[in-house]
Design an enzyme around this catalytic site. Structure first.
Site, PDB file in Angstrom:
ATOM      1  N   SER A   1     -11.615  -7.050   7.047  1.00  0.00           N
ATOM      2  CA  SER A   1     -12.635  -6.373   6.283  1.00  0.00           C
ATOM      3  C   SER A   1     -13.103  -7.363   5.229  1.00  0.00           C
ATOM      4  O   SER A   1     -12.279  -8.041   4.606  1.00  0.00           O
ATOM      5  CB  SER A   1     -12.021  -5.128   5.638  1.00  0.00           C
ATOM      6  OG  SER A   1     -13.049  -4.272   5.212  1.00  0.00           O
TER       7      SER A   1
ATOM      8  N   GLU B   1       0.510   4.204   0.820  1.00  0.00           N
ATOM      9  CA  GLU B   1      -0.123   5.267   1.605  1.00  0.00           C
ATOM     10  C   GLU B   1       0.948   6.033   2.360  1.00  0.00           C
ATOM     11  O   GLU B   1       1.683   5.446   3.157  1.00  0.00           O
ATOM     12  CB  GLU B   1      -1.080   4.655   2.635  1.00  0.00           C
ATOM     13  CG  GLU B   1      -2.494   4.541   2.152  1.00  0.00           C
ATOM     14  CD  GLU B   1      -3.360   3.899   3.223  1.00  0.00           C
ATOM     15  OE1 GLU B   1      -3.943   4.625   4.040  1.00  0.00           O
ATOM     16  OE2 GLU B   1      -3.437   2.660   3.246  1.00  0.00           O
TER      17      GLU B   1
ATOM     18  N   ARG C   1       0.839  -1.197   0.000  1.00  0.00           N
ATOM     19  CA  ARG C   1       0.000   0.000   0.000  1.00  0.00           C
ATOM     20  C   ARG C   1       0.874   1.246   0.000  1.00  0.00           C
ATOM     21  O   ARG C   1       1.622   1.477   0.957  1.00  0.00           O
ATOM     22  CB  ARG C   1      -0.904   0.034   1.251  1.00  0.00           C
ATOM     23  CG  ARG C   1      -1.770  -1.207   1.433  1.00  0.00           C
ATOM     24  CD  ARG C   1      -3.090  -1.091   0.722  1.00  0.00           C
ATOM     25  NE  ARG C   1      -3.771  -2.366   0.635  1.00  0.00           N
ATOM     26  CZ  ARG C   1      -4.866  -2.697   1.330  1.00  0.00           C
ATOM     27  NH1 ARG C   1      -5.399  -1.832   2.160  1.00  0.00           N
ATOM     28  NH2 ARG C   1      -5.431  -3.880   1.166  1.00  0.00           N
TER      29      ARG C   1
ATOM     30  N   ARG D   1      -1.519  -6.987  12.479  1.00  0.00           N
ATOM     31  CA  ARG D   1      -2.520  -6.328  13.335  1.00  0.00           C
ATOM     32  C   ARG D   1      -3.118  -7.297  14.343  1.00  0.00           C
ATOM     33  O   ARG D   1      -3.315  -6.952  15.509  1.00  0.00           O
ATOM     34  CB  ARG D   1      -3.654  -5.768  12.483  1.00  0.00           C
ATOM     35  CG  ARG D   1      -3.338  -4.399  11.947  1.00  0.00           C
ATOM     36  CD  ARG D   1      -4.604  -3.678  11.526  1.00  0.00           C
ATOM     37  NE  ARG D   1      -4.240  -2.524  10.720  1.00  0.00           N
ATOM     38  CZ  ARG D   1      -5.111  -1.750  10.105  1.00  0.00           C
ATOM     39  NH1 ARG D   1      -6.407  -2.027  10.185  1.00  0.00           N
ATOM     40  NH2 ARG D   1      -4.706  -0.719   9.405  1.00  0.00           N
TER      41      ARG D   1
ATOM     42  N   ARG E   1      -0.524   1.853  13.086  1.00  0.00           N
ATOM     43  CA  ARG E   1      -1.094   0.604  12.569  1.00  0.00           C
ATOM     44  C   ARG E   1      -1.040   0.460  11.045  1.00  0.00           C
ATOM     45  O   ARG E   1      -1.722  -0.396  10.504  1.00  0.00           O
ATOM     46  CB  ARG E   1      -2.530   0.435  13.069  1.00  0.00           C
ATOM     47  CG  ARG E   1      -3.507   1.490  12.599  1.00  0.00           C
ATOM     48  CD  ARG E   1      -4.902   1.082  13.052  1.00  0.00           C
ATOM     49  NE  ARG E   1      -5.922   1.920  12.468  1.00  0.00           N
ATOM     50  CZ  ARG E   1      -7.215   1.674  12.536  1.00  0.00           C
ATOM     51  NH1 ARG E   1      -7.646   0.619  13.169  1.00  0.00           N
ATOM     52  NH2 ARG E   1      -8.088   2.483  11.977  1.00  0.00           N
ATOM     53  N   HIS E   2      -0.297   1.309  10.384  1.00  0.00           N
ATOM     54  CA  HIS E   2      -0.154   1.179   8.929  1.00  0.00           C
ATOM     55  C   HIS E   2       1.287   0.871   8.534  1.00  0.00           C
ATOM     56  O   HIS E   2       2.214   1.440   9.089  1.00  0.00           O
ATOM     57  CB  HIS E   2      -0.596   2.471   8.233  1.00  0.00           C
ATOM     58  CG  HIS E   2      -2.069   2.683   8.253  1.00  0.00           C
ATOM     59  ND1 HIS E   2      -2.689   3.399   9.247  1.00  0.00           N
ATOM     60  CD2 HIS E   2      -3.048   2.243   7.425  1.00  0.00           C
ATOM     61  CE1 HIS E   2      -4.000   3.407   9.022  1.00  0.00           C
ATOM     62  NE2 HIS E   2      -4.239   2.709   7.927  1.00  0.00           N
TER      63      HIS E   2
ATOM     64  N   GLU F   1      -9.908  -2.418  13.767  1.00  0.00           N
ATOM     65  CA  GLU F   1     -10.313  -3.293  12.677  1.00  0.00           C
ATOM     66  C   GLU F   1      -9.174  -4.251  12.321  1.00  0.00           C
ATOM     67  O   GLU F   1      -8.044  -3.841  12.149  1.00  0.00           O
ATOM     68  CB  GLU F   1     -10.667  -2.415  11.462  1.00  0.00           C
ATOM     69  CG  GLU F   1     -11.091  -3.170  10.245  1.00  0.00           C
ATOM     70  CD  GLU F   1     -10.059  -3.123   9.133  1.00  0.00           C
ATOM     71  OE1 GLU F   1      -9.625  -2.032   8.775  1.00  0.00           O
ATOM     72  OE2 GLU F   1      -9.679  -4.205   8.646  1.00  0.00           O
TER      73      GLU F   1
END
Lengths: 547, 547
Positions: free
Chosen positions: B471, B319, B317, B521, B325-326, B468
């Site tokens: 998903s 991002e 990712r 996670r 948490r990323h 979370e």
């Protein structure tokens, strides 16, 4: 309405034929796209016509339809109901079920009307099939329902309610042969468009083409372009269940032997091992590189005292070569372990691992092997309970004795590997063997030299049917020797570019060895499939990035 | 010679101190490099001096050294001998071994001379430790050998031959407490350089800093910069054994339920899902993209009738956000399965899966949990045998009842997720729950709408301690609806860019649902570690690409 359905089929066939162009060559992308649009338009028009005709026919019909609640197209399933009613698996059907009314979802593999009274459907779930029959009678199954059954396109998913009855004669075209299904309700769950090739063509053994050269062949590229359809064949179901098998057996053996599974990064800050054949990634405002192997990381885990580690993960090679056994992305089964005295301790573990995998495939996947052989026959894989180990000089001697010219420190070419494989097979009756003591010059810089045999190293390759499937070695665990080896590499490796790796060995590293196994290669060679793309779900090479 | 050794240690300390510069700030890279070289030079000179001094001392020594064959530095192990002599694991040592002479390799965790007659070594293998003692006597263990033992740098690997004796009193500083080792031979296998931080500092619980604020703290960044050393701590050994545990339990449950493991490509020809946050790769003369998830591929496998599939693989990712948490690369535990009637069939499987994982971690990794708690205490993870399921409107009501402003179709922010987690914990006493029926607008385009509840969808997230960790959803399996949803996406997705995906559904797709789980996670939240980098071996974020 049947006429309209036929017309749809005809036109679709015509459009399909056009894809090859008049000269028999494939059309360009843009031409194909245009054609696709026309096809779609044509199809919609025909669908409208068919609907109108069907409505007209129903209005004018002399015989009223008394089966309307027994067949039809279901709306898209959006999870609006959960009855919990049990659905039957075709694989479980036997004579014990005779008399029962069952519910099941399956694909329509073929739909064959006979006269106006019956329609035979071959129903498939994965790799198993059963025969279903729609028979017109006076008050439950109408002619309209029989016509509907006949019109269902192949590969559509249907929901069937049926009575299990004894088959009048063995249904040799199905895997369930003793019983068949008297269909009482028949609904389409998801209709299939016309396939780019039939599963029958995609599953036919070569031997049948010898008998009838006019049969349609589906080329590998066509299969791969339409992989989700190609993967529906029983052969591919069996192949990829066995791919899971290889991973499962690999893990099973290593977990029993206290290996720890690790996950190492695929995005690297520096190109390791000299930087050749590495994919570059745009990483925010920097460059990153895709890992060619987890080599450095699994070794770092050894310096962290994890003792024995393994990883199953993709690796990436930017090699611009189009061969039967190279891909730009493949799954590597990697392991690394410390040893006490001698790297042959690790070789013993690897030996046990391979025997476990080969034996496990033969024993637990006998059914899948049979299924694959039906389309792609191959000689059973031969192996020894204790694997054959040759040294490089022994292999060189075997090659020379067979008349092959070979220098002491030459590297093995693909061709010579294959000859060696044949010689080994003739002499030792095994398709698997280990080759130890490779020349130092042909191995990576982190390979431990063998001081007792100048020019050789403590490294090994494993072979299946004469092709390499594992490469491994004792690694240099001394930081000074490691730096020296990097600098002496051809081309030299700047220690700066591998500093975190070199640093890891400064704090006391145990001697260790390991190896990396190409998952797709192991399976390709076990099954003798001839092309690695057959054992990769969605293969990647310099010319293929999709689907 | 002891004086010279002390001098070496002193200078090393001085050089080490200099790294911070006189203003206490870290030096630049080039300055560090220069320093490194000087350090190396200095070290070599001191080593030479030490050697000369030692030789001189030996020549002049009044007491001849009668232990020379009992200690020293071993040459680099290049696998020149395989005696097969059994090596003992410290973990197996008990009073039953008293009287035995054993051989083992271990790290020197500490080396503590007392007077000139004894030297105590704490010997470590992985996470277990035992005490060894070198005691000078009249004809086997010389003073020189005791000095050698005292001079071994911490974290060096040694080969020890020793007699197992009863400990005079419990050795509370070691895991083996009832016996200790009378060392008879002591050789260094791999010497360790001075560590950037001590394992003691890296393993200390926060509570000790409260007692003594002068103790050295090792920051997370320092740990990650020197990850191979940081990973040697017992805490990290336990964490990453548990990471393996999560994968193992995941596979175990799914394999028991007939899921097939798949491996899907990470190099893609087109950026899927709209193209945001995707890493670009130079692919020969084209562009490729790194997979953000195996979503499309696992769904294609469902259209190929594999029925139930799972994959454990890295996802990427792009991002540019630096949160607890990323990460830009993480391990995704993915699964997808077809269902008969309702996506809650899949939710039931996922429920069973999570209970299996949570229960399995608690039962099989009780020892690891204890080890981790010693440094990083946390509240035991609470769960229910049948997991709690809330609908989105129910969750919204809980939040509003607690005074949180929340619109019916708002997305859950990180902060609100956490509040919801607390409310659930208070009311239902569970740290794990499932939240079903998310608003359609906040989910990806391939999510199945719920026609009975306009604005909502057949989708769900799972939470652990209010964050979370999964998903998932029922996916749109109808090609027309799927294309429509892509075009209606914000921003719209050009169907051309996802054509192979759309095409896969044209040939009859069963209804299906699935989900993706972030491995790191799950473990971070189970252990309540507060930062995802603690559960990734070599974490990647916008600012970290190494080691």
């Amino acid at each position: 309405m049947a006429a309209v359905v036929d017309a749809v089929v005809d036109v679709a066939q015509k459009v399909e034929d056009m894809i090859l162009g008049e000269d028999g060559k494939p059309l360009s992308k843009s031409a194909l796209k245009k054609l696709e649009k026309e096809k779609e338009k044509e199809k919609k028009k025909l669908e409208r016509d068919a609907k109108l005709a069907a409505e007209k026919a129903a209005r004018e019909s002399a015989s009223p339809d008394y089966s309307t609640d027994r067949y039809g197209n279901l709306p898209v399933n959006m999870s609006q109901e959960r009855t919990g009613r049990i659905r039957t698996k075709i694989a479980t059907l036997t004579e014990k079920n005779i008399g029962e009314t069952i519910l099941l979802r399956a694909r329509v593999q073929t739909s064959r009307p006979t006269g106006s009274k019956k329609c035979f459907l071959i129903l498939r779930q994965g790799t198993v099939t059963a025969q279903g029959v729609v028979t017109v009678d006076e008050n439950t199954i109408s002619k309209q329902m029989q016509k509907f059954a006949s019109s269902i396109s192949v590969e559509s998913l249907v929901l069937v309610e049926a009575k299990v009855v004894k088959a009048l004669q063995k249904v040799t075209s199905c895997t369930v042969q003793d019983v068949e299904l008297q269909i009482e309700k028949l609904h389409v769950v998801s209709a299939a468009a016309r396939l780019p090739f039939t599963l029958e063509d995609a599953t036919r053994p070569d031997s049948e083409y010898e008998k009838d050269p006019n049969l349609v062949r589906v080329k590998l590229d066509t299969r791969l372009d339409n992989r989700p359809i190609d993967l529906r064949t029983v052969t591919n179901h069996a192949i990829f269940r066995m791919q899971h098998g290889v991973c499962r057996l690999f893990r099973e053996f290593l977990e029993q032997n206290d290996f720890v599974e690790i996950h190492t990064p695929k995005l690297l800050g520096a190109a390791s091992e000299g930087g050749a054949n590495v994919f570059k990634v745009e990483y925010f405002n920097e460059k990153a590189f895709l890992a060619q192997s987890p080599q450095f990381y699994k070794q770092m885990m050894i310096t962290s005292d994890f003792g024995k580690v393994f990883e199953i993960a993709p690796v990436f090679r930017a090699e611009n070569s189009q061969t039967h056994r190279h891909m730009t992305e493949y799954v590597s089964l990697d392991l690394e372990m410390e040893f006490e005295e001698h790297y042959h301790e690790v070789l013993d573990v690897l030996d046990g691992l391979f025997v476990h995998i080969i034996k496990g495939l033969k024993e637990r996947y006998a059914h899948e092997i049979e299924v694959i052989k039906r389309q792609l026959p191959f000689d059973d894989f031969e192996y020894l309970e204790k694997s054959l180990r040759l040294t490089y000089p022994e292999a060189v001697k075997m090659l020379r004795d067979a008349g092959v010219e070979f220098g002491d420190f030459d590297d093995l070419s693909t061709e010579k590997e294959r000859i060696l494989g044949q010689l080994v097979k003739e002499k030792y009756h095994t398709d698997f063997f280990m080759l130890d003591k490779f020349p130092l010059a042909v191995r990576p810089f982190y390979t431990m030299p063998d001081p007792a045999r100048p020019g050789y190293s403590n490294s090994y390759d494993f072979f299946m049917r004469g092709e390499e499937i594992l490469s491994g070695a004792q690694r240099v665990h001394d930081p000074n020797l490691l730096q020296e080896r990097a600098e002496q590499n051809d081309p030299p490796i700047d220690p700066e570019t591998i500093l975190p790796y070199l640093d890891a060995f400064k704090y006391g590293a145990p001697p260790h060895a390991g190896g990396g196994i190409g998952l797709e290669r192991v399976l390709m060679l076990f099954l003798n499939l001839g092309n690695i793309r057959r054992t990769s779900l969605f293969p990647r090479d310099p010319h293929r990035l999709g689907p």
